[in-house]
Write an enzyme that holds these catalytic residues in place. Structure first.
Site: not given
Ligand SMILES: NC(=O)c1ccc[n+]([C@@H]2O[C@H](COP(=O)([O-])OP(=O)(O)OC[C@H]3O[C@@H](n4cnc5c(N)ncnc54)[C@H](O)[C@@H]3O)[C@@H](O)[C@H]2O)c1
Length: 347
Positions: A155, A159, A130-132
């Protein structure tokens, strides 16, 4: 090419799984199915011969070794994470265990598998971040790949730690890694605890639409299907050991964003009296709320030819329509723990 996608039942992971299968990749979706997961997100590909699902926890090293041995992936796209900042304020422990220790397990399982196969140069471990991790910007400037890390929430710091581990596994062990740092995503299948679905669903229910603080925080919004496209571009064309920032070039204050969603709803499903914007209610700010994030996506554009395909107005219109058309999906998630409650105000 066979991809092992972790977190493929979540919001972004499921978009990656759907797009990868549509493009002819074999996909193994590894997910623990936490509160944030929903297998309906991937129901459109569940019967494809290109798709397999493994319920496994990235904190469980033995389970990871089994999945690598059984499926023999060519590349890993690691998205599984605890992802909600407000939940990280109330309960940071899960974020340390999954985001840091879980990524460590993924790296070690991938390294053992890669070494056993004779260290193929073509193998990739793509860590999605993430950019965070870069902290908070003032009114000027943008995050580049060279911006120093300065995470400020449980969080983002978990990350950031995982990003450092991934780079260390490249420098120390030669594991062929890629890292991407992306701005805020939105779109279909966004879990109903995050800002945009909260706005849409509260508006439709005639409830107050909560805006943290004065709504002045700025985010750079990226449509989730554009992010999935960027991730597949990076895994196929990215240079080993390099990181790429991914952004939508769509900076908006939270208040502007919420007003835009209300205007789209006013058009698509008008209220009997007044505008949905009348429901906007300012609430106590998130502790340590970062003021502004903005991504400079020059590297991924210049080196890999990737650009976002939609503006935030187009993406939001598609997203609002998706929530209007898929009530059964979000209704089923309303009873999940914490959904509909204000979280992260304890600090
Ligand atoms: N949502 C955003 O805006 C955003 C932006 C940049 C980066 N990200 C990154 O992208 C990735 C996905 O984000 P998202 O918004 O889809 O998240 P989300 O919370 O919607 O999905 C996370 C998934 O990971 C699974 N998970 C969690 N803990 C687990 C574990 N211990 N073992 C196996 N599976 C596990 C969950 O069951 C879920 O299906 C993350 O790494 C997040 O940091 C998200």
């Amino acid at each position: 090419m066979k991809l092992l996608v972790t977190g493929g039942a979540g919001f972004i992971g499921s978009a990656v799984v759907r797009l990868a299968v549509a493009r002819g990749f074999h996909v193994v979706n590894l997910d623990a199915l936490t509160y944030a997961a929903c297998l309906d997100n991937v129901s459109s590909v569940a019967d494809s011969p290109l798709y397999a699902f493994e319920q496994a926890d990235i904190r469980d090293r033995a389970a990871l070794d089994r999945v690598f041995a059984e499926h023999q992936p060519d590349a890993v796209m690691h998205l599984a994470a605890e992802s909600h900042v407000d939940r990280s304020i109330d309960g940071p422990g899960d974020f340390i265990e999954t985001n840091i220790n879980g990524t460590y397990n993924m790296l070690e399982a991938a390294r053992a598998y890669w070494v056993a196969r004779g260290r193929p140069e073509s193998f990739r471990f793509h860590h999605i971040s993430t950019d965070e991790v870069f902290g908070s910007l003032g009114p000027e400037g943008m995050f580049t790949e060279e911006t120093p890390y300065d995470p400020r929430s449980p969080y983002s710091s978990s990350k950031a730690a995982s990003d450092h581990l991934v780079r260390a596994w490249h420098e120390t062990y030669g594991l062929p890694v890629l890292v991407t740092n992306c701005s805020n995503n939105y779109g279909p299948y966004h879990f109903p605890e995050k800002l945009i679905p909260v706005v849409i669903l509260n508006a439709l229910a005639g409830k107050a639409i909560p805006v943290y603080g004065k709504g002045e925080n700025i985010r750079d919004w990226l449509y989730v299907e554009d992010h999935a496209d960027a991730l597949l571009t990076v895994i196929t064309k990215g240079k080993v050991g390099r990181s790429y920032n991914v952004g939508g070039e769509n900076e908006r204050t939270n208040l502007e964003l919420v007003r835009t969603i209300c205007a789209i709803l006013d058009e698509k499903r008008p209220r009997e009296n007044g505008s949905y914007a009348d429901l906007i209610t300012f609430v106590t700010d998130r502790p340590g709320h970062d003021l502004r994030y903005a991504i400079d996506p020059a590297r991924i554009g210049a080196e890999l030819g990737w650009r976002p395909s939609v503006s935030v107005e187009e993406g939001l219109a598609k997203t609002v329509q998706w929530y209007l058309d898929n009530e059964a999906w979000w209704q089923a998630l309303q009873s999940r723990k914490g959904v509909g409650q204000r979280l992260g105000v304890k600090a």
